[in-house]
Scaffold this motif. Structure first.
Motif, short mmCIF file in Angstrom:
data_model
loop_
_atom_site.label_atom_id
_atom_site.label_comp_id
_atom_site.label_asym_id
_atom_site.label_seq_id
_atom_site.Cartn_x
_atom_site.Cartn_y
_atom_site.Cartn_z
N TRP A 290 -18.73 -10.14 -46.52
CA TRP A 290 -18.18 -11.50 -46.38
C TRP A 290 -18.66 -12.08 -45.07
N ARG A 291 -18.98 -13.38 -45.09
CA ARG A 291 -19.53 -14.01 -43.89
C ARG A 291 -18.63 -15.16 -43.42
N TYR A 292 -18.58 -15.30 -42.12
CA TYR A 292 -17.76 -16.35 -41.51
C TYR A 292 -18.60 -17.12 -40.49
N ALA A 293 -18.44 -18.44 -40.47
CA ALA A 293 -19.10 -19.27 -39.47
C ALA A 293 -18.45 -19.02 -38.11
N LEU A 294 -19.10 -19.52 -37.05
CA LEU A 294 -18.58 -19.30 -35.69
C LEU A 294 -17.20 -19.93 -35.49
N ASP A 295 -16.88 -20.94 -36.32
CA ASP A 295 -15.55 -21.54 -36.19
C ASP A 295 -14.52 -20.83 -37.08
N GLY A 296 -14.94 -19.74 -37.73
CA GLY A 296 -14.03 -18.92 -38.51
C GLY A 296 -14.00 -19.23 -40.00
N GLU A 297 -14.71 -20.28 -40.40
CA GLU A 297 -14.70 -20.65 -41.83
C GLU A 297 -15.39 -19.56 -42.66
N LEU A 298 -14.77 -19.22 -43.78
CA LEU A 298 -15.39 -18.25 -44.70
C LEU A 298 -16.51 -18.96 -45.45
N THR A 299 -17.75 -18.48 -45.32
CA THR A 299 -18.89 -19.20 -45.89
C THR A 299 -19.54 -18.45 -47.05
N PHE A 300 -19.29 -17.15 -47.17
CA PHE A 300 -19.94 -16.40 -48.25
C PHE A 300 -19.06 -15.25 -48.71
N VAL A 301 -18.92 -15.15 -50.03
CA VAL A 301 -18.19 -14.04 -50.62
C VAL A 301 -19.13 -13.34 -51.59
N GLN A 302 -19.34 -12.08 -51.39
CA GLN A 302 -20.18 -11.28 -52.27
C GLN A 302 -19.56 -11.28 -53.67
N GLN A 303 -20.39 -11.58 -54.69
CA GLN A 303 -19.91 -11.64 -56.08
C GLN A 303 -18.65 -12.48 -56.21
N GLU A 304 -18.76 -13.70 -55.70
CA GLU A 304 -17.58 -14.57 -55.64
C GLU A 304 -16.94 -14.77 -57.02
N SER A 305 -17.78 -14.79 -58.08
CA SER A 305 -17.26 -15.09 -59.42
C SER A 305 -16.37 -13.98 -59.97
N GLU A 306 -16.41 -12.79 -59.35
CA GLU A 306 -15.54 -11.69 -59.79
C GLU A 306 -14.08 -11.90 -59.37
N PHE A 307 -13.87 -12.79 -58.39
CA PHE A 307 -12.51 -13.01 -57.89
C PHE A 307 -11.76 -13.97 -58.80
N PHE A 308 -10.48 -14.05 -58.62
CA PHE A 308 -9.62 -14.88 -59.45
C PHE A 308 -9.18 -16.11 -58.67
N ASP A 309 -9.67 -17.25 -59.02
CA ASP A 309 -9.27 -18.52 -58.39
C ASP A 309 -9.40 -18.46 -56.88
N LEU A 310 -10.44 -17.85 -56.38
CA LEU A 310 -10.59 -17.74 -54.94
C LEU A 310 -11.18 -19.03 -54.38
N ASP A 311 -10.43 -19.65 -53.47
CA ASP A 311 -10.95 -20.83 -52.77
C ASP A 311 -11.27 -20.38 -51.34
N LYS A 312 -12.56 -20.42 -50.98
CA LYS A 312 -12.96 -19.87 -49.67
C LYS A 312 -12.23 -20.56 -48.52
N SER A 313 -11.88 -21.85 -48.72
CA SER A 313 -11.22 -22.56 -47.62
C SER A 313 -9.82 -22.01 -47.33
N ASP A 314 -9.30 -21.18 -48.24
CA ASP A 314 -7.98 -20.57 -48.00
C ASP A 314 -8.09 -19.29 -47.16
N TYR A 315 -9.31 -18.86 -46.84
CA TYR A 315 -9.48 -17.56 -46.17
C TYR A 315 -10.34 -17.61 -44.90
N PRO A 316 -10.02 -18.54 -44.00
CA PRO A 316 -10.74 -18.50 -42.73
C PRO A 316 -10.23 -17.34 -41.87
N LEU A 317 -10.98 -17.00 -40.85
CA LEU A 317 -10.47 -16.01 -39.90
C LEU A 317 -9.20 -16.54 -39.25
#
Lengths: 113, 426
Positions: B122-149
């Motif tokens: 999983w990757r995060y920008a310098l401001d903590g935003e979650l920018t990449f999820v490996q195999q994102e489509s395997e997750f259930f209703d995952l909204d990356k903006s809900d998972y910042p650092l």
């Protein structure tokens, strides 16, 4: 016999037998001090201390920057070792700090030169 | 006989009447239970200095800090040209430690464009935003903006980077630093980029080492063998008196004399100090840094040599007359252990002679610190022992000790009162 592996400025070439005190980090200098006998520390001190004024005058002419010549850096580090060794010789009469037991206080970051 | 004038009340301690003059207990330094209270009431709630801006020179420069006392690891990063951001060092996926190298418990630093978790990428920008999820489509209703650092409050005072682990904290850093901090504003810390950092694991409660470094009453005795013998006997006869003490909120400062840079009589100091023109008080030929801010030598006393500040809870700044700075940090790791950090800051040397003068100041500091640290272990073991002695007298030159233990107690009591009134968790 001068140690050819450690270059020192020509005027200080006679100090080459103490080339093993040319150490780039405070930790190495301190470790060597506590691993040495008082006789060894005294011998190094007696060789370099009488030359220290001259070494300081030399180093004052050398700008402290990335272009500092290797022989001047070596002389600087040897003089840094003298700072470390001055405590046992001038004050403690033993290699370790008195009453310091097993205490350690280690440099974790210091200037590259 | 007093050499320097004291306040009208007759003593520094009585100038701050709430401190009292009674003997003090060190029960706050011997119990695991009390340490747990300190973790929550102090280290989990106050501003803590974790570094300097120069340690984060460019965009993406980061370092991690293990703050055992607050039960967490943090990452501090330069997240834009002039912004610093701190995060809990935790990947939002399954809680892996996000930034570490080789040993998860050790601090690290570096430069990066983004943070990538070692576990599932999983990757995060310098401001903590979650920018990449490996195999994102395997997750259930995952909204990356809900998972910042998870961010940690981070502010800068005079180039010192602080964090506050209490997400509900509403006191800005500048306000916390108070009058003491304001009086020091403008000191050219940023010019002192020649840094030597030291670290020690000390077998004592964190407060005991602060106690040792906020009183100089011990100096003529404990460190007597570092002085030449004539000077040693003079020092012991004279004893120690500060020029002034000033307490302000949880913080405090001591103004000290320090006529050793250079000494009045060269025979007072050791041979190497005479040649290198340096010693405990620093290089005698310090750089010109202009006028000092009002908090440094506030009385503008001629005999002034050092200003020592304690910024509660665990950060000390010592400003020396020849224009260099020492900082101390005390990071508790249990009720009877802590990590001590000491750093020497100088204006960069212009030539090899100046570098050597700085070296002598640094290694002299190390010799003193080794003596101090070991003495503390001796103190800790005895105050923990089951002797009938439970209280100890403090003299007027030990006012900073009285103040520190008093302040810790006030924070702990306030925390206990506040949490006692909260409803019990369901």
């Amino acid at each position: 016999m001068p140690d050819p592996s450690v270059s020192l400025p020509p005027a200080f070439a006679d100090l080459a037998p103490f080339g093993d005190w040319v150490l780039p980090t405070e930790r190495e200098r301190y470790d060597k001090r506590v691993a040495s006998s008082m006789d060894e520390l005294q011998a190094f001190y007696d060789a370099l201390f009488p030359r220290l004024e001259e070494a300081v005058a030399y180093l004052e002419q050398v700008p402290y920057d990335d272009d500092m010549p290797t022989d001047a850096i070596n002389l600087l580090w040897m003089c840094c070792s003298l700072c470390t060794v001055s405590f046992p010789v001038e004050a403690w009469r033993q290699p370790r700090v008195p009453d310091s037991g097993a205490a350690t206080f280690n440099a974790v970051f210091e200037p590259a030169i | 006989m007093a050499h320097f004038a004291k306040p009208a009340e007759g003593s520094w301690t009585e100038h701050y009447p709430w401190l009292g003059t009674a003997p003090t207990s060190y029960a706050d330094s011997t119990s695991p239970e009390y340490y747990e209270l300190e973790r929550k009431a102090i280290f989990g709630r106050t501003w803590l200095n974790v570094g300097r801006v120069e340690q984060l020179p460019k965009l993406g420069s980061y370092f991690t800090r293990e703050i055992d006392a607050a039960g967490t690891s943090i990452v501090v990063v330069r997240s834009s040209a002039d912004e610093f951001t701190a995060f809990h060092n935790l990947c939002r996926h399954r809680g892996n430690k996000l930034v570490w190298n080789d040993y998860p418990g050790e601090e690290t630093s570096g430069v990066c464009r983004q943070f990538t978790c070692k576990y599932h990428g999983w990757r995060y920008a310098l401001d903590g935003e979650l920018t990449f999820v490996q195999q994102e489509s395997e997750f259930f209703d995952l909204d990356k903006s809900d998972y910042p650092l998870a961010t940690v409050q981070c502010e800068v005072w005079e180039g010192f980077v602080f964090v506050n682990l209490d997400a509900t904290n509403t006191t800005p850093l500048k306000e916390f630093m108070g009058e003491t901090g304001a009086s020091l504003a403008g000191y050219p810390f940023g010019e002192m980029t020649q840094v030597h950092r030291y670290r020690a694991e000390v077998g004592s409660n964190w407060k005991l080492f602060i106690d040792a470094f906020t009183e100089f009453y011990h100096a003529p005795v404990l460190h007597v063998r570092q002085a030449v013998s004539d000077e040693a006997s003079k020092l012991q006869e004279y004893g120690y008196e500060a020029l002034a003490y000033k307490l302000s909120g949880p913080h405090g400062q001591v103004s000290s004399w320090g006529g050793m840079s250079p000494p009045k009589d060269l025979n007072m100091v050791k041979p190497i100090e005479r040649v290198l023109r340096s010693g405990l008080f620093g290089p005698w030929d310090g750089p010109d840094i202009g006028d000092l801010p009002p908090g440094v030598n506030p009385a503008r006393h001629k005999a002034w040599g050092i200003e020592s500040f304690l910024f509660f809870p665990n950060f000390m700044i010592l400003i020396w007359k020849p224009n260099w700075v020492l900082t101390y940090h005390y990071w508790p790791t249990s009720h009877n252990t802590h990590i001590f950090e000491g750093a020497c800051y100088f204006v960069p040397p212009k030539n090899g002679r100046e570098r050597l003068a700085q070296e002598l100041a640094v290694v002299t500091f190390k010799e003193y610190a080794l003596q101090d640290g070991n003495t503390l272990e001796a103190t800790q073991t005895m105050i923990e022992s089951r002797t009938p002695v439970t209280t100890f007298p403090l003299n007027d030159q030990e006012i900073m000790i009285r103040h520190l233990h008093h302040t810790v107690d006030a924070y702990v009591q306030e925390f206990q009162q506040r949490t006692a009134t909260l409803p019990a968790p369901a």
